[in-house]
Write a protein that holds these residues in place. Structure first.
Motif, PDB file in Angstrom:
ATOM      1  N   THR A 250       0.800  -1.116  -0.096  1.00 32.26           N
ATOM      2  CA  THR A 250       0.007   0.077  -0.051  1.00 32.26           C
ATOM      3  C   THR A 250       0.913   1.418  -0.091  1.00 32.26           C
ATOM      4  OG1 THR A 250      -1.615  -1.285   1.214  1.00 32.26           O
ATOM      5  CG2 THR A 250      -1.954   1.243   1.145  1.00 32.26           C
ATOM      6  N   SER A 251       2.006   1.118   0.725  1.00 32.13           N
ATOM      7  CA  SER A 251       2.749   2.518   0.801  1.00 32.13           C
ATOM      8  C   SER A 251       3.460   2.656  -0.274  1.00 32.13           C
ATOM      9  CB  SER A 251       3.749   2.295   2.036  1.00 32.13           C
ATOM     10  OG  SER A 251       3.284   1.874   3.086  1.00 32.13           O
ATOM     11  N   LEU A 252       3.890   1.471  -1.085  1.00 31.85           N
ATOM     12  CA  LEU A 252       4.730   1.640  -2.254  1.00 31.85           C
ATOM     13  C   LEU A 252       3.671   2.152  -3.473  1.00 31.85           C
ATOM     14  CD1 LEU A 252       7.160   0.827  -4.020  1.00 31.85           C
ATOM     15  CD2 LEU A 252       6.363  -1.255  -4.415  1.00 31.85           C
ATOM     16  N   LEU A 253       2.513   1.704  -3.256  1.00 27.00           N
ATOM     17  CA  LEU A 253       1.603   2.385  -4.510  1.00 27.00           C
ATOM     18  C   LEU A 253       1.432   3.780  -4.272  1.00 27.00           C
ATOM     19  CD1 LEU A 253      -0.476   1.519  -6.513  1.00 27.00           C
ATOM     20  CD2 LEU A 253      -2.352   1.198  -4.880  1.00 27.00           C
ATOM     21  N   ARG A 254       1.216   4.095  -2.916  1.00 26.93           N
ATOM     22  CA  ARG A 254       1.211   5.500  -2.781  1.00 26.93           C
ATOM     23  C   ARG A 254       2.627   6.333  -3.427  1.00 26.93           C
ATOM     24  NH1 ARG A 254      -0.101   8.043   2.560  1.00 26.93           N
ATOM     25  NH2 ARG A 254       1.928   7.357   3.052  1.00 26.93           N
ATOM     26  N   PHE A 255       3.508   5.736  -3.129  1.00 26.00           N
ATOM     27  CA  PHE A 255       4.819   6.668  -3.718  1.00 26.00           C
ATOM     28  C   PHE A 255       4.829   6.380  -4.990  1.00 26.00           C
ATOM     29  CE2 PHE A 255       9.138   5.702  -4.885  1.00 26.00           C
ATOM     30  CZ  PHE A 255       9.444   6.990  -5.192  1.00 26.00           C
ATOM     31  N   LEU A 256       4.294   5.293  -5.570  1.00 24.79           N
ATOM     32  CA  LEU A 256       4.423   5.208  -7.410  1.00 24.79           C
ATOM     33  C   LEU A 256       3.303   6.443  -7.742  1.00 24.79           C
ATOM     34  CD1 LEU A 256       4.828   1.604  -7.895  1.00 24.79           C
ATOM     35  CD2 LEU A 256       6.275   3.428  -8.397  1.00 24.79           C
ATOM     36  N   ASP A 273      12.514  11.610  -5.370  1.00 28.70           N
ATOM     37  CA  ASP A 273      12.581  11.256  -7.017  1.00 28.70           C
ATOM     38  C   ASP A 273      13.316   9.937  -7.160  1.00 28.70           C
ATOM     39  OD1 ASP A 273      13.149  11.438  -9.598  1.00 28.70           O
ATOM     40  OD2 ASP A 273      14.736  12.827  -9.151  1.00 28.70           O
ATOM     41  N   VAL A 274      12.608   8.875  -7.099  1.00 30.85           N
ATOM     42  CA  VAL A 274      13.254   7.398  -7.426  1.00 30.85           C
ATOM     43  C   VAL A 274      12.514   6.793  -8.231  1.00 30.85           C
ATOM     44  CG1 VAL A 274      13.804   5.326  -6.201  1.00 30.85           C
ATOM     45  CG2 VAL A 274      14.188   7.670  -5.157  1.00 30.85           C
ATOM     46  N   ARG A 275      13.413   6.070  -9.407  1.00 37.10           N
ATOM     47  CA  ARG A 275      12.691   5.220 -10.274  1.00 37.10           C
ATOM     48  C   ARG A 275      12.674   3.786  -9.568  1.00 37.10           C
ATOM     49  NH1 ARG A 275      14.849   3.548 -16.455  1.00 37.10           N
ATOM     50  NH2 ARG A 275      12.784   2.844 -16.967  1.00 37.10           N
ATOM     51  N   VAL A 276      11.487   3.078  -9.757  1.00 33.86           N
ATOM     52  CA  VAL A 276      11.395   1.836  -9.301  1.00 33.86           C
ATOM     53  C   VAL A 276      11.398   0.845 -10.484  1.00 33.86           C
ATOM     54  CG1 VAL A 276       9.674   0.256  -7.975  1.00 33.86           C
ATOM     55  CG2 VAL A 276       9.898   2.667  -7.230  1.00 33.86           C
ATOM     56  N   LEU A 277      12.203  -0.175 -10.277  1.00 34.26           N
ATOM     57  CA  LEU A 277      12.386  -1.496 -10.956  1.00 34.26           C
ATOM     58  C   LEU A 277      12.046  -2.637 -10.101  1.00 34.26           C
ATOM     59  CD1 LEU A 277      15.702  -0.800 -12.724  1.00 34.26           C
ATOM     60  CD2 LEU A 277      13.601   0.037 -13.734  1.00 34.26           C
TER      61      LEU A 277
END
Ligand SMILES: Nc1ncnc2c1ncn2[C@@H]1O[C@H](COP(=O)(O)OP(=O)(O)O)[C@@H](O)[C@H]1O
Ligand SMILES: [Mg+2]
Length: 448
Positions: A250-256, A273-277
């Protein structure tokens, strides 16, 4: 392409050549093209043209480095020359890579006669060419169609600042691919942080990823910056994303969605400001269907998808990879072994490699240690009793026969050795079942 590029010899210069340097190169028939640091694309190069790339680190300019990072893959067969200075960031991965792979190093002021001599070597086709091998620019060995497709996707995805979901069995190179995506992106100068979601203790996942404030929970004696925040400006690679607990999802989704995180124990959103792979070896669609993985997060991550092929799907790369690993081993350690015997090559090609490239690496290293001869044998690789992949039994003339025997035997068992039932399932006559049993020396009474 402009006229200068039509000349036979050209130096693509990343940085700023001084007028005297340009002049003396021009006098020797070299045109200088200063790389456009705004552009994604490198300068156009004609087939047959001799091209040398110059990494001019004199000015330690971030923009120039970023342009090199973006464009380096476009010059796969081009030799690089580095112009080093004490100011350059030697720990930066791209800089390290160029320094390790470049054909020649210069310091300022450039020794022009030596530079011209070096360049002349590259335009003389009889001389062996030193070039940055394409595989090396991406850390990826392999020339199979599957691998070429992977590289081409990586080149396409790298500059696009969106998440990439990397799928593939264990050991197929998912992490290597993630790192290549980072290194070929404008973020190459910034951190690349790998987080193995499966290895984090579940009660600490949130705090590891997003950080925590002092006193957020028992034991939180000081504020801690999470991995995502620490990758600021760069890339985080979330390995085994399927193992991420639901609250962290849930937290990751909010970040994205919003580009903000909250440290545990704080409700203050922080911009990051971070790109997620992300990578997974499990099927996320199944995890979504089973309710273990948020569907909305899945869609966010699955914008760009990169599938790493299993090694058995690209058996033609096995030999090149094995030799690459052996050569790399020999750079660090002593080994009698230099090459692989023909039967070892055949065994490697026919093996199913359940652990993929990682397993190949391990077997080659082990073989390099135990080998007593110049040629690595099947036994050194411990492949003498190895099961074969289906596709490759045929090359040994075994596929059809053993597959048929196996199919009949399985069907007999599933039919509880009832010949009529077995015939019905195999869509053949009872007589054929008897004939097949005889051919393969299958005796139902004895199998029972
Ligand atoms: N194409 C490749 N060329 C060279 N080495 C590779 C390649 N693919 C994987 N490797 C090596 O194999 C090992 C496993 O790769 P890794 O990226 O960790 O796989 P995964 O993350 O899919 O389990 C690493 O040591 C990596 O350097
Ligand atoms: Mg991995």
């Amino acid at each position: 392409m402009d006229d200068t590029a039509r000349g036979g010899r050209c130096v693509v210069w990343f940085g700023q050549p001084i007028a005297a340097e340009q002049q003396s190169l021009a006098n020797s028939g070299w045109s200088v093209r200063v790389a456009n640091i705004q552009a994604r694309e490198g300068v156009g190069v004609r087939t047959g043209q001799t091209v040398v790339a110059m990494a001019d680190f004199r000015h330690g300019d971030d923009n120039v480095l970023q342009a090199m990072g973006r464009q380096i893959a476009q010059y796969p067969r081009v030799p690089w020359i580095a112009l080093v200075s004490s100011e350059m960031p030697t720990q930066q991965p791209l800089v390290k890579r160029i320094l390790l792979n470049c054909a020649e190093l210069f310091t300022a002021p450039i020794d022009m006669p030596r530079l011209l001599e070096t360049l002349a070597r590259f335009s003389d086709s009889k001389q062996p060419q030193v070039s940055m091998p394409e595989a090396d620019t991406l850390g990826m060995v392999g020339q199979s169609a599957a691998m070429l497709a992977v590289r081409s996707s990586i080149r396409k995805y790298a500059p696009v600042d969106l998440p990439v979901l990397i799928t593939g069995e264990t050991g197929t190179g998912k992490e290597v691919a993630a790192s290549a995506l980072h290194e070929l992106s404008v973020r190459a100068m910034r951190p690349f942080v790998t987080i193995n979601c499966g290895a984090l203790p579940s009660n600490l996942v949130q705090s590891e990823l997003f950080g925590h404030e002092r006193g957020a929970f028992t034991g939180a004696n000081a504020r801690r910056i999470g991995h995502i925040e620490s990758a600021s400006g760069g890339t985080v690679f979330l390995d085994e994303i399927g193992d991420l607990p639901l609250d962290a999802q849930t937290s990751l989704l909010r970040f994205l969605q919003e580009g903000t995180i909250e440290r545990v124990g704080s409700s203050q959103p922080i911009r990051a400001d971070v790109r997620v792979l992300a990578a997974t070896h499990v099927d996320l669609e199944t995890a979504v269907a089973a309710g273990h993985f948020r569907e909305d997060l899945y869609y966010r991550l699955n914008v760009l998808r990169l599938r790493m092929p299993a090694l058995r799907e690209r058996a033609e790369d096995v030999e090149m990879l094995a030799q690459h690993f052996l050569d790399a081993f020999r750079e660090q350690h002593h080994s009698h072994a230099r090459l692989f015997s023909d039967s070892a090559k055949q065994a490697m090609r026919a093996f199913s490699w359940p652990g993929n490239v990682r397993e190949l690496l391990n077997r080659v290293q082990r073989a390099a240690v135990v080998a007593e001869a110049t040629l690595i044998s099947v036994a050194d690789l411990d492949l003498q009793d190895a099961p074969l992949t289906n596709g490759h039994r045929s090359s040994l003339g075994l596929t059809r026969v053993s597959a048929e025997r196996e199919a009949v035997e399985i069907c007999l068992r599933e039919s509880r050795f009832n010949i009529s039932e077995c015939a019905r399932r195999l869509k053949v006559s009872r007589v054929t079942v008897y004939r097949l049993c005889k051919k393969h020396q299958l005796v139902p009474e004895q199998l029972r």
